[in-house]
Design a protein around this motif. Structure first.
Motif, mmCIF file in Angstrom:
data_model
loop_
_atom_site.group_PDB
_atom_site.id
_atom_site.type_symbol
_atom_site.label_atom_id
_atom_site.label_comp_id
_atom_site.label_asym_id
_atom_site.label_seq_id
_atom_site.Cartn_x
_atom_site.Cartn_y
_atom_site.Cartn_z
ATOM 1 N N CYS A 197 0.837 -1.189 0.000
ATOM 2 C CA CYS A 197 0.000 0.000 0.000
ATOM 3 C C CYS A 197 0.880 1.250 0.000
ATOM 4 C CB CYS A 197 -0.897 -0.007 1.234
ATOM 5 S SG CYS A 197 -1.981 1.422 1.333
ATOM 6 N N ARG A 198 0.592 2.160 -0.910
ATOM 7 C CA ARG A 198 1.366 3.386 -1.000
ATOM 8 C C ARG A 198 0.679 4.564 -0.319
ATOM 9 N NH1 ARG A 198 2.079 5.432 -5.959
ATOM 10 N NH2 ARG A 198 0.122 4.620 -6.669
ATOM 11 N N LEU A 199 -0.465 4.323 0.311
ATOM 12 C CA LEU A 199 -1.202 5.394 0.965
ATOM 13 C C LEU A 199 -0.394 5.977 2.117
ATOM 14 C CD1 LEU A 199 -3.953 6.906 1.192
ATOM 15 C CD2 LEU A 199 -4.576 5.186 2.884
ATOM 16 N N ASP A 200 -0.367 7.288 2.212
ATOM 17 C CA ASP A 200 0.279 7.993 3.312
ATOM 18 C C ASP A 200 -0.785 8.214 4.392
ATOM 19 O OD1 ASP A 200 1.323 9.850 5.092
ATOM 20 O OD2 ASP A 200 2.194 11.111 3.538
ATOM 21 N N PRO A 201 -0.743 7.438 5.494
ATOM 22 C CA PRO A 201 -1.783 7.543 6.522
ATOM 23 C C PRO A 201 -1.898 8.944 7.126
ATOM 24 C CG PRO A 201 -0.376 5.644 6.930
ATOM 25 C CD PRO A 201 0.249 6.420 5.818
ATOM 26 N N ALA A 202 -0.795 9.648 7.291
ATOM 27 C CA ALA A 202 -0.845 11.003 7.854
ATOM 28 C C ALA A 202 -1.591 11.951 6.914
ATOM 29 C CB ALA A 202 0.560 11.513 8.138
ATOM 30 N N ALA A 203 -1.349 11.823 5.618
ATOM 31 C CA ALA A 203 -2.045 12.669 4.644
ATOM 32 C C ALA A 203 -3.535 12.352 4.634
ATOM 33 C CB ALA A 203 -1.439 12.483 3.255
ATOM 34 N N LEU A 204 -3.871 11.068 4.739
ATOM 35 C CA LEU A 204 -5.281 10.676 4.792
ATOM 36 C C LEU A 204 -5.955 11.294 6.010
ATOM 37 C CD1 LEU A 204 -7.694 9.005 3.737
ATOM 38 C CD2 LEU A 204 -6.862 7.142 5.190
ATOM 39 N N GLU A 205 -5.322 11.210 7.153
ATOM 40 C CA GLU A 205 -5.916 11.766 8.376
ATOM 41 C C GLU A 205 -6.041 13.284 8.301
ATOM 42 O OE1 GLU A 205 -7.573 10.037 10.564
ATOM 43 O OE2 GLU A 205 -6.977 8.229 9.477
ATOM 44 N N GLU A 206 -5.117 13.947 7.613
ATOM 45 C CA GLU A 206 -5.235 15.386 7.391
ATOM 46 C C GLU A 206 -6.500 15.686 6.590
ATOM 47 O OE1 GLU A 206 -2.954 19.071 5.103
ATOM 48 O OE2 GLU A 206 -1.964 17.121 5.227
ATOM 49 N N ALA A 207 -6.729 14.910 5.543
ATOM 50 C CA ALA A 207 -7.930 15.088 4.727
ATOM 51 C C ALA A 207 -9.189 14.820 5.542
ATOM 52 C CB ALA A 207 -7.876 14.176 3.498
ATOM 53 N N VAL A 208 -9.170 13.783 6.364
ATOM 54 C CA VAL A 208 -10.322 13.458 7.208
ATOM 55 C C VAL A 208 -10.651 14.642 8.121
ATOM 56 C CG1 VAL A 208 -11.164 11.973 9.082
ATOM 57 C CG2 VAL A 208 -9.988 10.953 7.121
ATOM 58 N N ALA A 209 -9.642 15.211 8.758
ATOM 59 C CA ALA A 209 -9.867 16.335 9.672
ATOM 60 C C ALA A 209 -10.471 17.539 8.940
ATOM 61 C CB ALA A 209 -8.560 16.724 10.359
ATOM 62 N N LEU A 210 -9.997 17.815 7.742
ATOM 63 C CA LEU A 210 -10.532 18.938 6.976
ATOM 64 C C LEU A 210 -11.973 18.691 6.551
ATOM 65 C CD1 LEU A 210 -7.378 19.752 4.836
ATOM 66 C CD2 LEU A 210 -8.381 21.197 6.621
#
Length: 170
Positions: free
Chosen positions: A74-87
């Motif tokens: 998996c190439r997903l960046d979990p920190a970037a995903l969580e940033e998007a979730v928060a926004l």
């Protein structure tokens, strides 16, 4: 409670479909929350870059990690995903007309990522539209049960579903 999803087999088609639908709804004055994704080829690589645009008006967040040409995981960046979730979470107040999530992915199937936010939106009677791929279909079905409606993977199918919701609300 309105939960709908689309599935496609062509690479990137779900992303393009949801992006275009979101643009169309915003042009018609509807208030959206969520994320839509675009993939761009990386020169000299078999991998692409994955960016999500946070609705309604950005920012755009790169959600992939560059792990090298031989990477298979998996190439997903979990920190970037969580940033998007928060926004996106911040955009749920006041309630939008629709929450669009580009994909119910591995993180959502495992109870993370956008999954809690999807549940919150449904509890608040905010309609949810998302993409689901074959890899995460079982996880999505375990989450959604019989509540989710599969839509035709074309702009007419998405528009008919959304128009039906608007008529019910009126």
């Amino acid at each position: 409670m309105a939960l709908a999803f689309v599935r496609t087999t062509e690479r990137g088609l779900t992303d393009r479909l949801l992006w275009t639908f979101a643009d169309s709804l915003q042009a018609d004055g509807f208030r959206l929350a969520g994320v839509v994704q675009t993939n761009s080829d990386r020169p000299g690589s078999r991998h692409c870059d994955m960016d999500v645009r946070v609705l309604p008006d950005g920012p755009v967040i790169r959600i992939n990690q560059v792990l090298g040409e031989e990477s298979r995981g998996c190439r997903l960046d979990p920190a970037a995903l969580e940033e998007a979730v928060a926004l996106v979470e911040a955009a749920l107040d006041p309630a939008p007309d629709l929450l669009i999530i580009n994909k119910f992915g591995k993180h959502e199937a495992e109870g993370r990522g956008f999954r809690p936010l999807i549940g919150e939106a449904l509890a608040r009677d905010i309609p949810v539209l998302l993409g689901v791929n074959a890899l995460n279909q079982a996880g999505f079905e375990a989450f959604a049960g019989d509540y989710a409606e599969e839509l035709a993977a074309d702009s007419a199918g998405l528009a008919a579903w959304f128009d039906g919701l608007r008529l019910q609300a009126a």
